[in-house]
Write a protein that holds these residues in place. Structure first.
Motif: not given
Length: 319
Positions: A133, A158-159, A194, A196, A198, A202, A224, A226
């Motif tokens: 992230g 990171n995405l 982590t 994020t 998301s 991930s 959510k 992660e």
């Protein structure tokens, strides 16, 4: 009632203050001196979330609520996506005591919770820090982690990789080499944070080596996610509050999949007061499910209010 605006927070509360306040909060929860009220969270559409986190700390004499949420369109308007305010009340009378800007406090207390978990659960010889992230809170997480262990380098994913240079700049400021990596290389990390927002995992179990400590700090809402449930299934799982962990935290998915039970999850406060040993071996994977409890917000806000009163800062208004 004292109003302490967002602009004053940086001069009133340090990362060290946040660490001490959050650590004391977790210990008070473990002793039964403090408890959180049920979280209220509403989806407003288009990714926006709004809600309330509140609680009572009898030992610290804190009663209050944080109101705020996540507004993903804010970055385009020059604001951070997380927006919040903390309201403190006299626990004996219910009288409003203070209204405190909560944006920086949220980042500080989230990073402090992660750092407490690293301090108590990561291996003492941890050398490589992984960050998954690169949003607004990632830099706070990096700085807090670096105070908990003497890392030699940092790796990040990171995405949207174009955001990683900001994280690299924080690492450089700390004198740490930084490298952008693909997720499989997180196996090089001794500690992984982590952070994020998301909706899907991930970080997979195969991305994590034996002996790693993970601080999963982004999942604080139903839906959510992660990390994959298989990772929690083979780890020792700790959290800020078990009730939130299984309902809105990272553990919600592992519990729903039957890979983890509520009884398997330990409040990190139990480690702080000596009721649980924490990490048991160098090969053990430990996970901290940081859901973000209201008592954390009250604790750091109380520090801000006390300092503001000492220094004659803020604005007193009648109620």
């Amino acid at each position: 009632m004292l109003i302490v605006p967002e602009a004053l927070i940086a001069s009133l509360v340090s990362p060290e203050d946040a660490f001490a306040a959050v650590e004391a909060t977790f210990a008070a929860m473990a002793r039964g001196d403090a408890y959180n009220f049920p979280v209220v969270r509403e989806a407003l559409g288009e990714g926006r979330q709004y809600g309330f986190k509140s609680g009572l700390d009898r030992a610290g004499k804190q009663l209050g609520v944080k109101a705020g949420g996540y507004f993903p369109g804010n970055a385009e308007k020059g604001m951070i996506n997380h927006q919040s305010s903390v309201f403190l009340f006299d626990p004996d009378t219910g009288r409003p005591v203070a209204m405190v800007g909560g944006n920086l406090l949220t980042a500080l207390r989230t990073a402090a919770a992660s750092a407490v978990s690293i301090d108590r659960l990561a291996r003492g010889d941890a050398k490589v820090l992984g960050i998954v992230g690169a949003g607004h809170q990632a830099g706070f997480q990096l700085r807090a982690a670096a105070r908990a262990r003497r890392f030699e380098r940092v790796i990040g994913w990171n995405l949207h990789p174009e955001m990683l240079p900001r994280l690299g700049a924080v690492a450089a400021d700390l004198g740490l080499p930084f490298e952008s990596v693909e997720l499989p290389r997180m196996r090089e990390a001794d500690v992984i944070v982590t952070i994020t927002s998301s909706p899907a995992a991930s970080l997979m179990a195969e991305h994590v080596s034996p002996g790693t400590h993970l601080a999963c700090m982004g999942t604080d809402t139903k839906g959510k996610q992660e990390v994959e449930p298989a990772l929690l299934a083979k780890a020792s799982v700790f959290t800020d509050e078990v009730a939130q962990s299984v309902t809105i935290g990272e553990a919600q998915h592992a519990v729903a999949a039957g890979a983890l039970s509520e009884a398997d999850i330990v409040a990190v406060g139990q480690v702080l007061i000596g009721a649980h040993p924490g990490r048991r071996s160098a090969e053990e994977i430990t996970v901290f499910d940081g859901t973000g409890v209201g008592l954390q917000d009250l604790a750091v806000a109380a520090v801000a209010v006390a300092r503001a009163r000492e220094r004659g800062m803020g604005m007193e208004v009648g109620v």
